[in-house]
Design a protein around this motif. Sequence first.
Motif, PDB file in Angstrom:
ATOM      1  N   ILE B  33     -18.154 -30.818  40.513  1.00 40.22           N
ATOM      2  CA  ILE B  33     -18.198 -29.552  39.762  1.00 40.22           C
ATOM      3  C   ILE B  33     -17.833 -29.794  38.298  1.00 40.22           C
ATOM      4  O   ILE B  33     -18.474 -29.236  37.396  1.00 40.22           O
ATOM      5  N   SER B  34     -16.825 -30.661  38.049  1.00 37.00           N
ATOM      6  CA  SER B  34     -16.420 -30.923  36.651  1.00 37.00           C
ATOM      7  C   SER B  34     -17.580 -31.544  35.871  1.00 37.00           C
ATOM      8  O   SER B  34     -17.818 -31.167  34.713  1.00 37.00           O
ATOM      9  N   VAL B  35     -18.272 -32.489  36.497  1.00 38.54           N
ATOM     10  CA  VAL B  35     -19.382 -33.150  35.781  1.00 38.54           C
ATOM     11  C   VAL B  35     -20.471 -32.126  35.433  1.00 38.54           C
ATOM     12  O   VAL B  35     -20.999 -32.111  34.312  1.00 38.54           O
ATOM     13  N   CYS B  36     -20.789 -31.252  36.386  1.00 40.13           N
ATOM     14  CA  CYS B  36     -21.818 -30.234  36.116  1.00 40.13           C
ATOM     15  C   CYS B  36     -21.388 -29.324  34.967  1.00 40.13           C
ATOM     16  O   CYS B  36     -22.178 -29.035  34.052  1.00 40.13           O
ATOM     17  N   ALA B  94     -23.486 -25.908  38.884  1.00 39.88           N
ATOM     18  CA  ALA B  94     -22.013 -25.848  39.001  1.00 39.88           C
ATOM     19  C   ALA B  94     -21.599 -24.614  39.792  1.00 39.88           C
ATOM     20  O   ALA B  94     -20.728 -24.692  40.663  1.00 39.88           O
ATOM     21  N   LEU B  95     -22.225 -23.463  39.510  1.00 41.52           N
ATOM     22  CA  LEU B  95     -21.855 -22.233  40.215  1.00 41.52           C
ATOM     23  C   LEU B  95     -22.183 -22.335  41.708  1.00 41.52           C
ATOM     24  O   LEU B  95     -21.401 -21.899  42.550  1.00 41.52           O
ATOM     25  N   TRP B  96     -23.352 -22.942  42.030  1.00 40.34           N
ATOM     26  CA  TRP B  96     -23.688 -23.140  43.452  1.00 40.34           C
ATOM     27  C   TRP B  96     -22.681 -24.063  44.114  1.00 40.34           C
ATOM     28  O   TRP B  96     -22.258 -23.826  45.241  1.00 40.34           O
ATOM     29  N   LEU B  97     -22.295 -25.121  43.402  1.00 46.78           N
ATOM     30  CA  LEU B  97     -21.345 -26.070  43.999  1.00 46.78           C
ATOM     31  C   LEU B  97     -19.984 -25.404  44.196  1.00 46.78           C
ATOM     32  O   LEU B  97     -19.309 -25.629  45.208  1.00 46.78           O
ATOM     33  N   ARG B 107     -20.715 -32.130  53.725  1.00 45.68           N
ATOM     34  CA  ARG B 107     -20.073 -32.983  52.708  1.00 45.68           C
ATOM     35  C   ARG B 107     -21.090 -33.619  51.779  1.00 45.68           C
ATOM     36  O   ARG B 107     -20.754 -34.097  50.708  1.00 45.68           O
ATOM     37  N   LEU B 108     -22.321 -33.659  52.218  1.00 46.10           N
ATOM     38  CA  LEU B 108     -23.357 -34.272  51.383  1.00 46.10           C
ATOM     39  C   LEU B 108     -23.823 -33.327  50.280  1.00 46.10           C
ATOM     40  O   LEU B 108     -24.509 -33.748  49.357  1.00 46.10           O
ATOM     41  N   PHE B 109     -23.467 -32.036  50.389  1.00 42.62           N
ATOM     42  CA  PHE B 109     -24.073 -31.050  49.494  1.00 42.62           C
ATOM     43  C   PHE B 109     -23.762 -31.321  48.020  1.00 42.62           C
ATOM     44  O   PHE B 109     -24.667 -31.277  47.177  1.00 42.62           O
ATOM     45  N   ILE B 110     -22.498 -31.627  47.703  1.00 46.36           N
ATOM     46  CA  ILE B 110     -22.148 -31.790  46.281  1.00 46.36           C
ATOM     47  C   ILE B 110     -22.816 -33.032  45.671  1.00 46.36           C
ATOM     48  O   ILE B 110     -23.476 -32.911  44.630  1.00 46.36           O
ATOM     49  N   TYR B 226     -26.144 -20.970  52.797  1.00 42.64           N
ATOM     50  CA  TYR B 226     -25.810 -21.163  51.378  1.00 42.64           C
ATOM     51  C   TYR B 226     -26.482 -22.411  50.798  1.00 42.64           C
ATOM     52  O   TYR B 226     -27.071 -22.369  49.721  1.00 42.64           O
ATOM     53  N   THR B 227     -26.417 -23.510  51.549  1.00 44.82           N
ATOM     54  CA  THR B 227     -27.017 -24.743  51.032  1.00 44.82           C
ATOM     55  C   THR B 227     -28.556 -24.638  51.041  1.00 44.82           C
ATOM     56  O   THR B 227     -29.226 -25.159  50.152  1.00 44.82           O
ATOM     57  N   ALA B 228     -29.087 -23.930  52.064  1.00 44.67           N
ATOM     58  CA  ALA B 228     -30.543 -23.744  52.102  1.00 44.67           C
ATOM     59  C   ALA B 228     -30.991 -22.898  50.910  1.00 44.67           C
ATOM     60  O   ALA B 228     -32.037 -23.168  50.301  1.00 44.67           O
TER      61      ALA B 228
END
Lengths: 215, 479
Positions: B33-36, B94-97, B107-110, B226-228
């Motif tokens: 999230i910080s990187v985004c 970032a907002l989605w994450l 765990r793969l989502f980010i 959410y991820t979809a």
Amino acid sequence: MSDVIVSISVILLAITSILMIVITDWRVRIGLLAIQYFGEFFLISLSWPVAMAVSKLVAGWMAGAVLGMALASNPIVPQEEAARQKPANPPARPARRFPILRLHPASIFYLLSALLVGLFALSVTPVVQSWIPEIQSEQVLAGLLLIGMGILQLGFRGDPFSTILGLLTVLSGFEIIYAAVELSTLVAGLLAAINLSLALVGAFLILAPQLREGE
Amino acid sequence: MNAPLIWIVFPILVAGVIYTLRNSTRLVKVVGISVCLFLALFAWQIPIGSAIPLGGLRALPTLQLSESLTVFGRQFILTDAGRPVLVIIYLGTALWLIGSTVIDASRLFIPLGLAIAALLTAAISVQPFLYAALLIQMAVLLCVPILSPPGSPVPRGVLRFLVFETLGMILMVFAGWLINRVEINPNDQQLILRTAIMLGLGFLMTMSIFPFSAWIPMVAEVAQPYTAAFVFFTLPEVATLFAFNLFGSSSWILTVPGMINSFLVVGLVMIFGGGFLAIFQDNLGRIFGYAVITEIGLFLVTIGQVLSGAQGAIASDTNLIAQLPLAEFFFALLLPRGLNLAIWALALAIIQSVAKDLNFSAVRGAAFRAPVAVISLCLASFSLAGFPLLAGYPVRAVLGIGIAAQSAVYAALTLVGYFGIIVATLRSIAILVSRKEEETWRISESRAQLFLLGVGGLVLVFTGLFPQFFLSGLNTLFP
């Protein structure tokens, strides 16, 4: 390159792509995929330098190896294949010498469909060749055959392994035709990366139901 | 320093690193999230292509971000004019994450979300831009683990998604070669027609346009909502940018008979069909999937309106969109869309965790256990259906006026589609509030979930009530 080798490559591609639809044993299908990439390499080397065409062969074999490793480590045989290999009430039959080549009624239907696709590819080849003057007729025929057989496979089988095999076959056919018109190294690299990534995604989809979160 | 290195290569590297650390969930969340956020802030503040003084002293060296990166003879170009797109991509991601941290996301989502954002940035910056199809395909392949997480059976919709997107990529790449031929022989009508068909089919598959949108409800029914929704939001957005790029550089495509009208007609079919079919669904996920289909239809209608305005196909005084700055209008459409989908999907994810499934039989009475999630779901779906005083209304009103000026039948079809979404929502409410025996009200959402749903709901209402603040905010982003 001699015309004989080119013709043999086209025949090789036709046979492997048809057998990949008919045969259900995943080991044989991986082997057929490897042979298919060999034929693709010969046809692409008509348009590209051999060093660049080899990248297709290597990427394809790596894709096959990735899929093979995933299936070898999969504790559950794909459902459809298991159902076909072990019917609920198997009738008593004498043991056959070559069980892989046993013809089911479904296989006859697959063969007839493949024949139709083959005839279609044969009849469309001159038209497509007139659209792409840079290409040889054998390349067009092989490309269209692989695209058609790949789509046929996508239509007939719904499991992740067959879907990925179908997509890799379609992609191989496209690459044979596209190699005649595009020599870009970036495109070659990206297409090789897509082949490998498709195989990795296939391996993931084969193993995903058995994996735990975080693996 | 090089702009593509910062906004393409760096996030891909970070995604690779945090993928290897995926078992340290807290670290992955913080870093991803910080990187985004950092990349969005950097895109907002740092100009590309001009010198930036380091500190106040002239003696200090200046920093300059160059625009292009050459890879195997092809260029990735990020210009200063494209910075708003970078802000939108990375801020949106970032907002989605952030939203994914309050639900049970994979765990793969980010790591995959970050890599997808970087690949899509690469897709809109590559020159010649038809190579974008290959990069979009790479992003599609990364979407598969998001849609089919480990430990669950592979949904059939995911395989269909993979097949359609791969075939679409093949057609688009081949169409790229044909476009080059058309530029050499601009009078060859047969060639133009062949190219348009190839491109049209590729575009249909890549953007999941009818009839290649069947996978959306199939995936929405079983996948983590959410991820979809991240995939449903991101891919059509980039495909639309790709389409605008294409029509900008190859304007001859618009001369193909029926091309502009086909966008409008197919878009209307999707709005009408998506809304109408949503009425008959008995699964909240499938209703969401059909709502996503209406949203893709809305994108197509927008493209059709913009192109017909640009071509003068309809009188400019009847096409409001043609009188608006294109980039501003596109993002005015995109931001409420992202907000609607994110809130709807977050609410669905919470309801799914409470009820274990999204079938009507399972979610009966869920409003008593997750009332805030159900209220948010209703707000988001009404907003997406263009209900007045909510975020989706202002842009849909502008589009609706444009459609009605062209044809009353088209406008009626749009209204029926949106009415279908409203009916489906009312059916969902009836199920969600139907009381099982001895059901009592209780808030089972976590504080973090309540906070995100509350803020999202307030933004939905505030944006709908005072669209001028939202639009003036966009004005500052696109001076």
